[in-house]
Design a protein around this motif. Structure first.
Motif, PDB file in Angstrom:
ATOM      1  N   THR A 177      -1.559   2.135  -7.072  1.00  0.00           N
ATOM      2  CA  THR A 177      -2.106   0.952  -6.408  1.00  0.00           C
ATOM      3  C   THR A 177      -1.902  -0.316  -7.218  1.00  0.00           C
ATOM      4  O   THR A 177      -2.028  -1.419  -6.696  1.00  0.00           O
ATOM      5  N   ASP A 182       2.452  -2.723   4.715  1.00  0.00           N
ATOM      6  CA  ASP A 182       2.530  -3.609   3.541  1.00  0.00           C
ATOM      7  C   ASP A 182       2.607  -2.844   2.226  1.00  0.00           C
ATOM      8  O   ASP A 182       2.326  -3.403   1.170  1.00  0.00           O
ATOM      9  N   ARG A 183       3.005  -1.593   2.257  1.00  0.00           N
ATOM     10  CA  ARG A 183       3.059  -0.808   1.018  1.00  0.00           C
ATOM     11  C   ARG A 183       3.945  -1.459  -0.034  1.00  0.00           C
ATOM     12  O   ARG A 183       3.581  -1.562  -1.207  1.00  0.00           O
ATOM     13  N   ARG A 204       2.461  -4.800  -1.249  1.00  0.00           N
ATOM     14  CA  ARG A 204       1.264  -4.572  -2.072  1.00  0.00           C
ATOM     15  C   ARG A 204       1.647  -4.198  -3.495  1.00  0.00           C
ATOM     16  O   ARG A 204       1.031  -4.661  -4.456  1.00  0.00           O
ATOM     17  N   ARG A 211       2.945  -7.324  -5.350  1.00  0.00           N
ATOM     18  CA  ARG A 211       1.900  -8.278  -5.747  1.00  0.00           C
ATOM     19  C   ARG A 211       1.206  -7.876  -7.043  1.00  0.00           C
ATOM     20  O   ARG A 211       0.605  -8.724  -7.707  1.00  0.00           O
TER      21      ARG A 211
END
Length: 267
Positions: A126, A156-157, A160, A163
């Protein structure tokens, strides 16, 4: 886990750094990566052009290479190739009346993941900066490829993960859900339309002021990179895997392999 790498044709032939980056990411997380030696093309070029009969031996070869118990899951740094394995392979087998091949193809597809899908959904990544050590101090914009969005429903994997890369300046790409115009043989058979679509995509990328455009498909990045290069842009392209694999100690090169395109020059 023991993870089988499906390198894909274009990555193997033109962007090997992307495959190497994929391996580094997975090994950094403590997993073992194996390479089934019998793999070749997934056959999506045949299927997308309507040559289902000709695609059968190509599909059968992929299934033979990956239909083993020697690994837990397979991964490819390509949404379009994974979409082909998951959706087109069973369809091709069904169309030719081979129920056994269809069952085997479905089983292989179930175990095959696109890179961001594997990282997020299976391996629990994550925060790329914290968990992978990802560091990329550049202004970047992101193009989500059509197959990843529409067939794999990656959502949006990929963005994400981007980011959370340390040092990155991620700029939103206007009209990012619009196709870049590549579409495999579409760019050859419909070159004028492809070039017009590419021109729009390149203009949107340029408007962000990004140093480079990233994404999850080398084929789309090849097409975009070629268009940007031909119009004299300083903006380049780089696969998502290479950004995630980049660290402070081993930074990714932003000028690495040549980015080329099969489409016509921008006019």
């Amino acid at each position: 886990m023991r993870i089988a790498l499906f390198a894909t044709c274009i990555v193997d032939a033109m962007y090997p750094a992307t495959a190497k980056a994929t391996v580094r990411i997975l090994e950094r997380l403590g997993h073992e990566v194996v390479f089934p030696s019998g793999q070749a093309c997934c056959g999506q070029m045949h299927v997308n052009s309507g040559y289902l009969k000709e695609a059968v031996p190509v599909v059968a070869n992929h299934v033979a290479a990956f239909d083993t118990s020697d690994y837990d899951v397979a991964v490819a740094p390509s949404g379009s190739c994974v979409a082909s394995v998951k959706h087109q392979h069973p369809m091709v087998a069904r169309a030719c009346g081979d129920a056994a091949l269809e069952a085997r193809a479905t089983a292989v597809g179930t175990k095959t993941y696109e890179l961001s899908e594997l990282l997020v959904d299976v391996l629990g990544v994550t925060d790329a900066g914290a968990q992978l050590g990802s560091y990329f101090p550049h202004r970047v914009t992101y193009h989500p490829s059509c197959h990843g969005m529409r067939l794999l429903r990656l959502g949006d994997r990929q963005s994400r993960l981007l980011r959370t890369v340390q040092g990155i300046d991620l700029a939103e790409l206007p009209e990012q859900d619009q196709c870049c115009g590549f579409g495999g043989t579409f760019s050859v058979k419909n070159a004028d339309v492809s070039s017009a679509m590419l021109q729009d995509k390149a203009a949107n990328i340029e408007s962000t002021g990004a140093e480079l455009c990233t994404g999850g498909d080398a084929s789309c990045l090849m097409h975009i990179g070629g268009g940007l290069s031909r119009q004299g842009s300083s903006t380049t392209t780089l696969h998502l895997a290479e950004i995630l694999a980049s660290t402070l100690e081993e930074p990714a090169s932003v000028t690495g392999e040549v980015r080329v395109s099969t489409g016509k020059a921008l006019r």
